[in-house]
Design an enzyme around this catalytic site. Structure first.
Site, PDB file in Angstrom:
ATOM      1  N   ARG A 136       0.998  -1.213  -0.199  1.00  0.00           N
ATOM      2  CA  ARG A 136      -0.087  -0.473  -0.023  1.00  0.00           C
ATOM      3  C   ARG A 136       0.742   1.168  -0.188  1.00  0.00           C
ATOM      4  NH1 ARG A 136      -5.464  -1.463  -0.733  1.00  0.00           N
ATOM      5  NH2 ARG A 136      -5.484  -3.375   0.333  1.00  0.00           N
ATOM      6  N   ASN A 157      12.204   1.313   2.701  1.00  0.00           N
ATOM      7  CA  ASN A 157      11.510   0.221   1.327  1.00  0.00           C
ATOM      8  C   ASN A 157      11.977  -0.378   0.809  1.00  0.00           C
ATOM      9  OD1 ASN A 157       9.002  -0.679   0.482  1.00  0.00           O
ATOM     10  ND2 ASN A 157       9.711   1.307  -1.515  1.00  0.00           N
ATOM     11  N   HIS A 159      12.364  -2.287  -3.344  1.00  0.00           N
ATOM     12  CA  HIS A 159      11.736  -2.143  -4.205  1.00  0.00           C
ATOM     13  C   HIS A 159      12.702  -3.222  -6.064  1.00  0.00           C
ATOM     14  CE1 HIS A 159       9.541  -0.509  -7.603  1.00  0.00           C
ATOM     15  NE2 HIS A 159      11.216   0.027  -8.799  1.00  0.00           N
TER      16      HIS A 159
END
Length: 239
Positions: A136, A157, A159
């Site tokens: 999200r 994060n 990726h």
């Protein structure tokens, strides 16, 4: 040994990156302890991984919240500190051709879900929040309540591409479709954009002529499992 940082984690699925981080914590290869794992989806494998490691778990069911919001959002449903105009001025996630109503619904519905996460997360007072396969996007409403020190990022994060190439939801797929001969993964901090925050670390791998998309994903995941703990340690070293 250096002082260990307190880490919180968010997931959406199987949690293989979470497992890599758990393992790194347990074997003391990184100076970190995971305090909780939250998920936007109930019943996912990643929650089982956390529970097996005696990590606190919780769920905020995004799908259920969004479906409820589609029936109508009242001002009383919104967090008391939510300011639509302020969040709109910062958001960089919604397509430019979206209507004002679509943008407002997106930001309001996400803030309702994000507030439920924040009510739990903030009680832990973690040093770092790690998105370990959390699918999200986070709005400025959430980000500003985690990144409270100006200039210091606290949300990390991973990726599946070598940013700034191929941001978005399908990094390995985009890498494959473009015919790249080198793929990779990136760990970066979260800012208001989509995969635009400062890069912490990257790992690359060669793509052979006969590699399939599944081959690329397999190679990428192996790199991810090494890269993420390494980047968490870099954060711990700077803390």
């Amino acid at each position: 040994m250096a002082k260990k940082i307190s880490v919180g984690t968010l997931i959406s699925g199987g949690g293989t990156n979470l497992q890599a981080i758990i393992d790194a914590c347990l074997n003391n290869s990184i100076d970190a302890n995971i305090l909780f794992t939250g998920s936007d989806s109930p019943g996912v494998k990643g929650l089982e991984r956390a529970q097996k490691a005696n990590i606190d778990t919780f769920v905020v069911d995004y799908s259920q919240i969004i479906q409820s919001c589609k029936k109508g959002i009242n001002d009383t449903d919104l967090p008391k500190d939510f300011n639509l105009e302020e969040i709109q001025s910062k958001q960089q996630l919604v397509a430019g051709d979206a209507s004002k109503e679509q943008i407002a619904f997106f930001l309001k519905s996400r803030a309702i879900a994000e507030r439920k996460f924040l009510d739990i997360i903030l009680a832990y007072n973690v040093d770092l929040l790690v998105l370990a396969g959390f699918m999200r996007v986070l709005t400025p409403y959430f980000i500003d309540r985690i990144n409270t020190d100006p200039g210091r990022y606290k949300i990390m994060n991973i990726h599946p591409a070598l940013l700034p190439s191929f941001p978005g939801t399908d990094g390995y797929g985009d890498t494959f479709a473009y015919g790249c001969k080198v793929g990779g993964c990136t760990v970066h901090f979260i800012d208001y954009g989509e995969d635009t925050g400062p890069i912490i670390g990257q790992k690359a791998f060669e793509i052979e002529d006969d590699d399939t998309l599944d081959d690329i994903k397999r190679k990428g995941l192996k790199k991810e499992w090494k890269l993420y703990p390494h980047c968490i340690q870099k954060f711990a070293d700077s803390f």
